[in-house]
Write a protein that holds these residues in place. Structure first.
Motif, short mmCIF file in Angstrom:
data_model
loop_
_atom_site.label_atom_id
_atom_site.label_comp_id
_atom_site.label_asym_id
_atom_site.label_seq_id
_atom_site.Cartn_x
_atom_site.Cartn_y
_atom_site.Cartn_z
N ILE A 100 11.37 -7.16 -14.61
CA ILE A 100 10.05 -6.91 -14.03
C ILE A 100 9.51 -5.55 -14.48
O ILE A 100 8.32 -5.38 -14.68
N ALA A 101 10.41 -4.58 -14.65
CA ALA A 101 9.98 -3.25 -15.10
C ALA A 101 9.37 -3.35 -16.49
O ALA A 101 8.35 -2.72 -16.77
N THR A 152 9.21 7.39 -6.41
CA THR A 152 10.40 8.01 -5.81
C THR A 152 11.33 6.97 -5.21
O THR A 152 12.55 7.06 -5.32
N ALA A 153 10.76 5.95 -4.56
CA ALA A 153 11.55 4.90 -3.92
C ALA A 153 12.14 3.92 -4.93
O ALA A 153 12.85 3.00 -4.55
N GLN A 154 11.83 4.12 -6.19
CA GLN A 154 12.31 3.26 -7.27
C GLN A 154 12.01 1.80 -6.99
O GLN A 154 12.89 0.94 -7.02
N VAL A 155 10.74 1.55 -6.67
CA VAL A 155 10.28 0.19 -6.44
C VAL A 155 10.61 -0.67 -7.65
O VAL A 155 10.95 -1.84 -7.52
N ALA A 197 0.80 -1.23 0.00
CA ALA A 197 0.00 0.00 0.00
C ALA A 197 0.83 1.27 0.00
O ALA A 197 0.39 2.31 0.49
N MET A 198 2.01 1.21 -0.56
CA MET A 198 2.84 2.41 -0.70
C MET A 198 2.14 3.36 -1.68
O MET A 198 1.69 2.92 -2.73
#
Length: 68
Positions: free
Chosen positions: A51-52, A41-44, A33-34
């Motif tokens: 995966i990207a 911003t966190a470059q998940v 739930a970010m």
């Protein structure tokens, strides 16, 4: 149409369907739930990770469906 939509359980309009899917995906991540902006911003996702590429393709299909 998704099963929850067929049952009338969704609390979003169809215009918000893509947003609901993105937030569902975020809810299943390691940090659930970010907020979307924080996830970016966190470059998940790393832009050069496999995966990207999968997520980019998924988003393309997602927004194609939203145009229907």
């Amino acid at each position: 149409m998704l099963y929850i939509e067929q049952l009338g359980l969704n609390r979003y309009t169809l215009i918000h369907y893509p947003k609901a899917l993105i937030h569902t995906w975020l809810a299943w991540q390691e940090t659930p739930a970010m907020p979307m902006g924080q996830a970016i911003t966190a470059q998940v996702l790393s832009y050069n990770a496999e995966i990207a590429n999968k997520v980019v393709e998924w988003l393309k299909r997602l927004f194609e469906l939203a145009d229907v």
